[in-house]
Design a protein around this motif. Structure first.
Motif, PDB file in Angstrom:
ATOM      1  N   TRP A  99      32.185  36.700  35.356  1.00 53.99           N
ATOM      2  CA  TRP A  99      31.833  36.536  36.411  1.00 53.99           C
ATOM      3  C   TRP A  99      32.157  37.492  37.607  1.00 53.99           C
ATOM      4  N   LEU A 100      31.031  37.009  38.324  1.00 51.58           N
ATOM      5  CA  LEU A 100      29.858  38.822  38.884  1.00 51.58           C
ATOM      6  C   LEU A 100      30.548  38.330  39.966  1.00 51.58           C
ATOM      7  N   LEU A 101      31.696  39.645  40.380  1.00 60.06           N
ATOM      8  CA  LEU A 101      32.765  39.630  41.781  1.00 60.06           C
ATOM      9  C   LEU A 101      32.377  40.076  42.526  1.00 60.06           C
ATOM     10  N   GLN A 102      32.330  39.870  43.934  1.00 62.72           N
ATOM     11  CA  GLN A 102      31.783  40.221  45.127  1.00 62.72           C
ATOM     12  C   GLN A 102      32.467  40.635  45.581  1.00 62.72           C
ATOM     13  N   ASP A 103      32.837  41.504  47.033  1.00 64.97           N
ATOM     14  CA  ASP A 103      33.554  41.926  47.998  1.00 64.97           C
ATOM     15  C   ASP A 103      34.650  40.760  48.103  1.00 64.97           C
ATOM     16  N   ASN A 104      35.593  41.078  48.132  1.00 69.49           N
ATOM     17  CA  ASN A 104      36.115  39.966  49.524  1.00 69.49           C
ATOM     18  C   ASN A 104      36.622  38.456  48.072  1.00 69.49           C
ATOM     19  N   ASP A 105      35.925  38.001  47.355  1.00 74.91           N
ATOM     20  CA  ASP A 105      36.332  37.419  46.025  1.00 74.91           C
ATOM     21  C   ASP A 105      37.878  37.410  45.857  1.00 74.91           C
ATOM     22  N   VAL A 106      38.416  36.769  45.425  1.00 75.65           N
ATOM     23  CA  VAL A 106      40.147  36.405  45.028  1.00 75.65           C
ATOM     24  C   VAL A 106      39.870  35.959  43.694  1.00 75.65           C
ATOM     25  N   VAL A 107      41.219  37.065  42.529  1.00 77.77           N
ATOM     26  CA  VAL A 107      41.286  35.981  41.898  1.00 77.77           C
ATOM     27  C   VAL A 107      42.954  35.787  41.808  1.00 77.77           C
ATOM     28  N   GLU A 108      42.788  34.422  40.770  1.00 77.62           N
ATOM     29  CA  GLU A 108      43.879  34.062  40.928  1.00 77.62           C
ATOM     30  C   GLU A 108      44.672  34.007  40.209  1.00 77.62           C
ATOM     31  N   PHE A 109      45.983  34.243  38.958  1.00 81.12           N
ATOM     32  CA  PHE A 109      46.238  34.036  38.401  1.00 81.12           C
ATOM     33  C   PHE A 109      47.704  34.316  38.501  1.00 81.12           C
ATOM     34  N   SER A 115      42.793  40.230  45.339  1.00 80.09           N
ATOM     35  CA  SER A 115      41.385  40.516  46.067  1.00 80.09           C
ATOM     36  C   SER A 115      40.615  41.967  45.551  1.00 80.09           C
ATOM     37  N   VAL A 116      39.572  41.836  45.340  1.00 81.36           N
ATOM     38  CA  VAL A 116      38.392  41.997  45.642  1.00 81.36           C
ATOM     39  C   VAL A 116      37.879  43.256  46.707  1.00 81.36           C
ATOM     40  N   LEU A 117      37.504  44.509  46.140  1.00 76.86           N
ATOM     41  CA  LEU A 117      37.262  45.604  46.640  1.00 76.86           C
ATOM     42  C   LEU A 117      35.755  45.873  46.124  1.00 76.86           C
ATOM     43  N   HIS A 118      35.038  45.878  46.569  1.00 76.37           N
ATOM     44  CA  HIS A 118      33.114  46.447  46.565  1.00 76.37           C
ATOM     45  C   HIS A 118      33.332  48.405  47.193  1.00 76.37           C
ATOM     46  N   THR A 119      34.003  48.833  45.873  1.00 74.87           N
ATOM     47  CA  THR A 119      34.231  50.243  46.408  1.00 74.87           C
ATOM     48  C   THR A 119      32.943  51.021  45.500  1.00 74.87           C
ATOM     49  N   PRO A 120      31.502  51.378  45.783  1.00 73.50           N
ATOM     50  CA  PRO A 120      31.136  52.058  45.754  1.00 73.50           C
ATOM     51  C   PRO A 120      30.290  53.546  45.550  1.00 73.50           C
ATOM     52  N   GLY A 121      30.227  53.971  44.946  1.00 72.09           N
ATOM     53  CA  GLY A 121      30.311  55.851  44.499  1.00 72.09           C
ATOM     54  C   GLY A 121      30.801  56.429  43.469  1.00 72.09           C
ATOM     55  N   HIS A 122      31.546  55.922  42.272  1.00 72.36           N
ATOM     56  CA  HIS A 122      31.746  56.363  41.505  1.00 72.36           C
ATOM     57  C   HIS A 122      30.697  56.178  40.332  1.00 72.36           C
ATOM     58  N   THR A 123      30.486  54.136  40.643  1.00 71.64           N
ATOM     59  CA  THR A 123      29.098  53.667  40.346  1.00 71.64           C
ATOM     60  C   THR A 123      29.116  52.627  41.224  1.00 71.64           C
ATOM     61  N   GLY A 124      28.077  51.909  41.128  1.00 71.65           N
ATOM     62  CA  GLY A 124      27.040  51.390  42.176  1.00 71.65           C
ATOM     63  C   GLY A 124      27.855  50.073  42.517  1.00 71.65           C
ATOM     64  N   GLY A 125      28.997  49.255  41.112  1.00 74.27           N
ATOM     65  CA  GLY A 125      29.732  48.351  40.801  1.00 74.27           C
ATOM     66  C   GLY A 125      30.727  48.696  41.300  1.00 74.27           C
ATOM     67  N   SER A 126      31.173  49.874  41.088  1.00 75.83           N
ATOM     68  CA  SER A 126      33.372  50.506  41.330  1.00 75.83           C
ATOM     69  C   SER A 126      33.578  49.226  41.866  1.00 75.83           C
ATOM     70  N   LEU A 127      34.720  49.191  41.634  1.00 77.31           N
ATOM     71  CA  LEU A 127      35.752  47.392  42.030  1.00 77.31           C
ATOM     72  C   LEU A 127      37.350  48.085  41.769  1.00 77.31           C
ATOM     73  N   CYS A 128      38.218  47.818  42.949  1.00 75.32           N
ATOM     74  CA  CYS A 128      39.161  47.896  43.529  1.00 75.32           C
ATOM     75  C   CYS A 128      39.834  46.709  43.704  1.00 75.32           C
ATOM     76  N   PHE A 129      41.256  46.527  42.798  1.00 76.75           N
ATOM     77  CA  PHE A 129      41.680  45.418  43.223  1.00 76.75           C
ATOM     78  C   PHE A 129      43.133  44.952  43.577  1.00 76.75           C
ATOM     79  N   HIS A 130      43.442  44.708  44.716  1.00 75.95           N
ATOM     80  CA  HIS A 130      44.803  44.497  45.333  1.00 75.95           C
ATOM     81  C   HIS A 130      45.456  43.321  45.497  1.00 75.95           C
ATOM     82  N   THR A 131      46.514  43.655  45.381  1.00 70.74           N
ATOM     83  CA  THR A 131      47.661  42.481  45.855  1.00 70.74           C
ATOM     84  C   THR A 131      49.044  42.766  46.459  1.00 70.74           C
TER      85      THR A 131
END
Ligand code: ZN
Length: 213
Positions: A99-109, A115-131
């Motif tokens: 699963w290639l996660l993108q900004d604004n994707d939603v992971v349900e469990f 919610s997926v936030l793409h937050t590049p800087g530390h690496t180009g593909g750094s992600l944060c997850f928000h609920t």
């Protein structure tokens, strides 16, 4: 293991693992027992032990640095669940993520939506997850500063990620980073505002602390 969140919706356990004390977080839906693992630093057996009474659905990666992925292959073999990561960090994993996660994707469990936030800087593909009022921040935001950056461009990029996507969250949002203790969005935003009000080297990068400015 520390239980860092326990509410009606979700329970979050934090394990500090591997040579760099990297945090893995296990999020469990309180209603269904469905779970996700965020990052796979090492000591896979300690993660698997915590999942014995849960129903793991995904392994999510905040980024592809080795201290966050050392247990990935063993976890994948044991759990047989999809791995989610941003496309820019999908290499160096030793396996192919499903699963290639993108900004604004939603992971349900279970009943939980991340919610997926793409937050590049530390690496180009750094992600944060928000609920709700909770943010799993990987190495993008720590108490008193951003994650380490490898160039002045990367530093400007992580600051952009923080100001566009994290510091716009409510002040009472709790932040759980990839190493060490939690912090809060309001606290870090205020510290950043003091930092950015002072003159600084336009080419700064590396390990930066808000309070060192
Ligand atoms: Zn890292």
């Amino acid at each position: 293991m520390a239980i860092v969140v326990e509410n009606d919706t979700v329970r979050i356990e934090r394990l500090s693992l591997g040579a760099f004390g990297t945090n893995a977080y296990i999020l469990i839906c309180q209603h269904t027992g469905d779970a996700v693992v965020i990052d796979a630093p090492g000591e896979a057996e300690r993660i698997l032990e915590r999942l014995e009474s849960a129903n793991p659905k995904y392994i999510l990666l905040t980024h592809n640095h080795a201290d966050h992925t050392g247990a990935l292959a063993v976890l994948k073999t044991a759990l047989k669940v999809p791995i989610g990561v941003n496309a820019s960090d999908a290499d160096n994993l030793g396996l192919s993520p499903e699963w290639l996660l993108q900004d604004n994707d939603v992971v349900e469990f279970g009943n939980v939506e991340l919610s997926v936030l793409h937050t590049p800087g530390h690496t180009g593909g750094s992600l944060c997850f928000h609920t709700g009022a909770l943010l799993l921040a990987g190495d993008t935001l720590f108490p008193d500063g951003p994650g380490k950056t490898g160039s002045a461009d990367a530093f400007r990029q992580i600051i952009q990620s923080l100001t566009d996507k994290l510091f716009t969250l409510p002040d009472d949002t709790r932040v759980f980073p990839g190493h060490g203790e939690s912090t809060g969005i309001g606290k870090e935003r205020k510290a950043f505002e003091l930092f950015s009000a002072k003159p600084r080297d336009p080419n700064m990068y590396g390990d930066v602390l808000w309070s060192a400015a």
